[in-house]
Design a protein around this motif. Structure first.
Motif, mmCIF file in Angstrom:
data_model
loop_
_atom_site.group_PDB
_atom_site.id
_atom_site.type_symbol
_atom_site.label_atom_id
_atom_site.label_comp_id
_atom_site.label_asym_id
_atom_site.label_seq_id
_atom_site.Cartn_x
_atom_site.Cartn_y
_atom_site.Cartn_z
ATOM 1 N N ARG A 214 0.818 -1.218 0.000
ATOM 2 C CA ARG A 214 0.000 0.000 0.000
ATOM 3 C C ARG A 214 0.851 1.267 0.000
ATOM 4 O O ARG A 214 0.626 2.188 -0.792
ATOM 5 N N VAL A 215 1.843 1.314 0.877
ATOM 6 C CA VAL A 215 2.601 2.558 1.086
ATOM 7 C C VAL A 215 3.653 2.775 0.008
ATOM 8 O O VAL A 215 3.835 3.888 -0.490
ATOM 9 N N PHE A 216 4.353 1.725 -0.388
ATOM 10 C CA PHE A 216 5.497 1.868 -1.283
ATOM 11 C C PHE A 216 5.298 1.221 -2.648
ATOM 12 O O PHE A 216 6.198 1.262 -3.485
ATOM 13 N N GLY A 217 4.147 0.590 -2.875
ATOM 14 C CA GLY A 217 3.894 -0.002 -4.175
ATOM 15 C C GLY A 217 4.635 -1.292 -4.441
ATOM 16 O O GLY A 217 4.837 -1.673 -5.599
ATOM 17 N N TYR A 218 5.045 -2.011 -3.378
ATOM 18 C CA TYR A 218 5.706 -3.300 -3.560
ATOM 19 C C TYR A 218 4.724 -4.302 -4.160
ATOM 20 O O TYR A 218 3.511 -4.144 -4.063
ATOM 21 N N HIS A 219 5.271 -5.373 -4.751
ATOM 22 C CA HIS A 219 4.428 -6.435 -5.288
ATOM 23 C C HIS A 219 4.916 -7.781 -4.766
ATOM 24 O O HIS A 219 6.111 -7.964 -4.475
ATOM 25 N N ALA A 220 3.996 -8.702 -4.600
ATOM 26 C CA ALA A 220 4.328 -10.027 -4.081
ATOM 27 C C ALA A 220 5.053 -10.838 -5.148
ATOM 28 O O ALA A 220 4.670 -10.833 -6.316
ATOM 29 N N VAL A 221 6.125 -11.528 -4.747
ATOM 30 C CA VAL A 221 6.874 -12.365 -5.689
ATOM 31 C C VAL A 221 6.899 -13.829 -5.255
ATOM 32 O O VAL A 221 7.341 -14.692 -6.012
ATOM 33 N N TYR A 222 6.386 -14.108 -4.059
ATOM 34 C CA TYR A 222 6.467 -15.477 -3.551
ATOM 35 C C TYR A 222 5.576 -15.578 -2.328
ATOM 36 O O TYR A 222 5.506 -14.650 -1.514
ATOM 37 N N GLU A 223 4.894 -16.701 -2.181
ATOM 38 C CA GLU A 223 4.043 -16.910 -1.010
ATOM 39 C C GLU A 223 3.888 -18.404 -0.796
ATOM 40 O O GLU A 223 3.628 -19.151 -1.741
ATOM 41 N N ALA B 127 7.087 -12.989 0.172
ATOM 42 C CA ALA B 127 8.133 -12.056 -0.223
ATOM 43 C C ALA B 127 7.527 -10.935 -1.045
ATOM 44 O O ALA B 127 6.702 -11.175 -1.933
ATOM 45 N N VAL B 128 7.935 -9.714 -0.738
ATOM 46 C CA VAL B 128 7.475 -8.543 -1.495
ATOM 47 C C VAL B 128 8.687 -7.769 -1.984
ATOM 48 O O VAL B 128 9.704 -7.680 -1.300
ATOM 49 N N ARG B 129 8.566 -7.206 -3.186
ATOM 50 C CA ARG B 129 9.701 -6.535 -3.834
ATOM 51 C C ARG B 129 9.312 -5.127 -4.239
ATOM 52 O O ARG B 129 8.182 -4.860 -4.653
ATOM 53 N N SER B 130 10.277 -4.218 -4.153
ATOM 54 C CA SER B 130 10.044 -2.817 -4.479
ATOM 55 C C SER B 130 9.872 -2.626 -5.983
ATOM 56 O O SER B 130 10.355 -3.430 -6.790
ATOM 57 N N PRO B 131 9.198 -1.540 -6.399
ATOM 58 C CA PRO B 131 9.050 -1.271 -7.834
ATOM 59 C C PRO B 131 10.389 -1.116 -8.554
ATOM 60 O O PRO B 131 10.506 -1.455 -9.732
ATOM 61 N N THR B 132 11.420 -0.622 -7.830
ATOM 62 C CA THR B 132 12.732 -0.465 -8.441
ATOM 63 C C THR B 132 13.496 -1.786 -8.529
ATOM 64 O O THR B 132 14.512 -1.872 -9.228
#
Length: 374
Positions: free
Chosen positions: A190-199, A213-218
């Motif tokens: 929500r705050v930084f726009g991360y996306h899930a890459v693994y669960e 696991a969540v990863r930053s847009p960069t």
């Protein structure tokens, strides 16, 4: 979402002895001290050393009086990771955007000597994120100074040819309490726009842990967040939470391009790694068709191997030297793989159980008579 780009700046550890902590990273992992800071005034007096190797920057900070937050942190947790700092081209705009997305505010933007900093809460307990906007020319020997108040050392020692080749911070592994994983990872989404890459829910015997696991847009910051499963025994994640007192970072994963060579160099420097059961390697060739490093090379150093849809990875974990056994490090090499070694968790569990069964069988046979123990 049009979220301001935030890149990893550095990881700050609060420690009881900054000089000793820096020496451990220099001697054990091949870091160099490239800047130092002695600060007084609010929020208290402190001593800090900034270290680097490859593109990894760590800061170790010691509180010199009761008022500095490092003092309270180390009284509660011992040495540990307190800040994962992020750089921003415009720290004020990034701060305002994060606040609009319901970020936890710990310190409003402040400017001094061309630096702009602000502090946001993290998604797990008392870890925080300092936003850093640097002035032009804030570099020391080619590496940006981490924070205002730092001065470059005169000239770092040359990097020895045999130094471990650690390149980037692959991921940050975090433990949170039972039931908090969803809220912790949702905070970053929500705050930084991360996306899930693994669960995954990882179940081994009576123990289990939820992981996401969540990863930053960069793409340069990944958090792997772990929590005990409420329907199982808490296991080692529960042990961390009990000893640490809260959720927090339990290890940093340093990437390398050749794990066998790097681990050999770390071993010569005295870094001690967790051992791996022989049964793990007996099954490895069947489980993974290795495209780099032989089973013999991996066995010699206790290195683990796994694969996913995208490729393979090799990893090994250090033995913790923390008095509370709550902080350790991982060395990882990726050949396309994008996950975090979940297969190794299962394979190690099976190997440990196999060796345990063999040991128990030997003990039983020995008690029954020498002829049965052969």
């Amino acid at each position: 979402m049009n979220i301001p780009a935030l890149h990893l700046s550095h990881v700050e550890l609060y420690v009881t002895d900054a000089t000793a902590a820096a020496e451990a990273f220099v001697d054990g992992y091949g870091f160099q001290v490239y800047a130092t800071a002695e600060r007084t005034g609010p929020p208290g007096a402190s001593r800090s050393l900034a270290l680097r190797t490859g593109d990894i920057v760590l800061v170790v900070t010691q509180g010199l009086d009761a008022g500095h937050p490092a003092t309270a942190y180390t009284d509660r947790h011992g040495d540990g990771i307190a800040d994962i700092a992020l750089t921003a081209v415009g720290a004020r705009a990034a701060f305002a955007d994060a606040v609009a997305r319901e970020a936890t505010v710990l310190a409003e933007p402040a400017e001094a000597d061309g630096w702009v900093t602000a502090v946001l809460g993290a998604g797990f307990d008392d870890v925080r994120h300092t936003l850093v906007q640097r002035p032009a020319g804030a570099e020391a020997h080619g590496t940006p100074l981490p924070l205002p108040g730092f001065e470059p050392v005169a000239e770092p020692l040359p990097v020895p040819a045999e130094a471990p080749a650690l390149t980037v911070l692959d991921h940050v592994a975090v433990s949170v309490r039972t039931g908090e994983l969803a809220a912790s990872t949702a905070y970053y989404e929500r705050v930084f726009g991360y996306h899930a890459v693994y669960e995954e829910l990882m179940v081994q015997g009576k123990e289990a842990m939820d992981s996401k696991a969540v990863r930053s847009p960069t793409g340069d910051i990944t958090f792997t967040v772990l929590a005990p499963s409420p329907a199982h025994e808490a296991g080692h994640i529960g042990d961390f939470l009990e000893r640490h007192g809260t959720g927090g970072v339990h290890h940093l994963a340093f990437a390398t391009e050749d794990i066998v060579e790097t681990v050999a160099r770390l071993d010569k420097r005295g870094t001690v790694f967790l051992s791996t059961p022989e049964a793990y390697y007996d099954a490895l060739a069947v489980r993974v068709d290795l495209n780099r490093h032989s089973v013999g090379e991996l066995r010699a150093f206790g290195i683990l191997a796994d694969e996913d849809h995208a490729g393979q990875l090799f990893q090994i974990f250090t033995r913790t030297v923390h008095p509370k056994r709550t902080l350790f490090y991982e060395i990882i090499e990726r050949i396309g793989a994008d996950t975090f070694g979940g297969g190794n968790v299962r394979a190690l569990y099976d190997a440990v159980q196999s060796e345990k069964a063999e040991h128990e069988a030997t003990v039983t046979a020995t008690k029954a008579g020498p002829e049965n123990a052969r």
